[in-house]
Motif scaffolding. Structure first.
Motif, short mmCIF file in Angstrom:
data_model
loop_
_atom_site.label_atom_id
_atom_site.label_comp_id
_atom_site.label_asym_id
_atom_site.label_seq_id
_atom_site.Cartn_x
_atom_site.Cartn_y
_atom_site.Cartn_z
N ILE A 72 -0.53 -3.01 2.08
CA ILE A 72 0.00 -2.93 3.15
C ILE A 72 -0.53 -1.35 3.68
N GLY A 73 -1.37 -1.38 5.23
CA GLY A 73 -1.79 -0.76 5.16
C GLY A 73 -3.47 -0.11 4.40
N ARG A 74 -3.12 1.42 4.02
CA ARG A 74 -4.43 1.53 3.50
C ARG A 74 -3.51 1.92 1.81
N SER A 75 -2.25 1.15 1.46
CA SER A 75 -2.13 1.56 0.08
C SER A 75 -1.61 0.30 -0.49
N THR A 76 -1.57 0.29 -1.56
CA THR A 76 -1.14 -0.82 -2.88
C THR A 76 -0.51 -0.63 -3.74
N TYR A 77 -0.12 -1.71 -4.08
CA TYR A 77 1.90 -1.83 -4.32
C TYR A 77 1.79 -2.41 -5.43
N ASN A 78 2.28 -1.65 -6.76
CA ASN A 78 1.63 -3.41 -7.87
C ASN A 78 2.87 -3.32 -8.33
N CYS A 79 2.84 -4.85 -7.79
CA CYS A 79 4.75 -5.40 -8.15
C CYS A 79 5.08 -5.28 -9.48
N GLU A 80 4.18 -6.00 -10.67
CA GLU A 80 4.65 -6.04 -11.77
C GLU A 80 4.98 -4.72 -12.58
N THR A 81 4.74 -3.72 -11.61
CA THR A 81 5.41 -2.38 -12.66
C THR A 81 6.52 -2.42 -12.07
N SER A 82 6.61 -2.93 -10.29
CA SER A 82 8.02 -2.50 -9.70
C SER A 82 8.18 -2.82 -8.43
#
Length: 270
Positions: A129-139
């Motif tokens: 989202i935007g310039r940020s990537t989020y690890n959904c496997e971790t959380s």
């Protein structure tokens, strides 16, 4: 001084106008939208034997008495805010909806189909989202929390949320209209089998009884039909003295109120 004959005729015509206008009933009744903003004059238009019928709505008490309740999504609660929307995606009705595939499209998508699990829609392993990537496997919760400002502030996010919510609202309206259709069928069967008066179901029940007397050989399903692709004579708005059309019995023609008034005035000065 006016001739007595013409004066009497004019007074009589004025009385006729008044009596007829008092008794006129407009067929310009709007179709209920089932959006919570309908007025008391709206009707659930249907067809019986090819003829339009402006059905009254059965009350919630009448529906409850017959155990008629379609359990659909509560669009008002789901779409109250970006937070409630995301919470429902995670834990509520939308958590099993394919509509999730259309979310986050401008960011590469937040969900995908799992080919190893009957193409079930699942949260991606990571989302951007935007310039940020989020690890959904971790959380997973971190990913869901990141979606909230996206649906709250991002132009594309708000558009996606609105599209999903509109479908939920439309589904809710369809469910409410279907409840009315089911109710008419149930009332018809109950009345034919038991013939017990149910006051809380009036004026719909009385209207339905009139239709059943008119069409005694029709099945109860016949009174459940909507209008399909046909357009009922609704949406005319409030009637006014200048435009309401009055139909007189006998050989008299049809006049508008303004035409009748003009005729009276002219007659007074003959």
């Amino acid at each position: 001084m006016l001739p007595f004959k013409n004066t009497v005729a004019s007074v009589g015509l004025l009385l006729l106008i008044n009596i007829s206008f008092q008794g006129v009933k407009s067929e310009c009744l709007p179709q209920c939208k089932f959006d919570g903003n309908d007025g008391n004059d709206c009707r659930d238009w249907g067809l019986v034997d090819g003829k339009f019928v402006p059905w009254y709505l059965g009350s919630r008490q009448c529906l409850d008495l017959h155990n008629i309740k379609i359990s659909g999504p509560d669009a008002g609660s789901i779409c109250a805010s970006a937070t409630t929307f995301v919470n429902d995606i995670q834990h509520g009705y939308l958590s099993s909806s394919n509509a999730r595939l259309g979310l986050g499209v401008s960011e590469g998508g937040f969900f995908e189909q799992d080919s190893k699990n009957d193409n079930m829609v699942v949260l991606k392993n990571s989302i951007t989202i935007g310039r940020s990537t989020y690890n959904c496997e971790t959380s997973k919760s971190t990913c869901y929390n990141a979606m909230k400002p996206y649906f709250e502030d991002d132009v594309n996010g708000k558009k996606e949320m609105n599209q999903v919510c509109q479908k939920l609202y439309d589904q809710g309206k369809t469910d409410l209209q279907l409840e009315q259709s089911i109710l008419r069928g149930r009332l018809c069967m109950d009345y034919r089998n038991v013939n017990t008066p149910v006051p809380i179901c009036n004026p719909l029940l009385d209207q339905l009884k009139d239709q059943m007397k008119r069409y005694p050989n029709k099945s109860c399903n016949s009174f459940q039909m909507g209008v399909g692709s046909k357009t009922p004579p609704h949406g005319c708005g409030k009637t006014s003295a200048a435009t309401t059309v009055l139909s007189f019995k006998g050989a008299l023609p049809i006049f508008t109120m303004s035409a009748l008034a003009s005729l009276v005035i002219a007659n007074l000065y003959i």
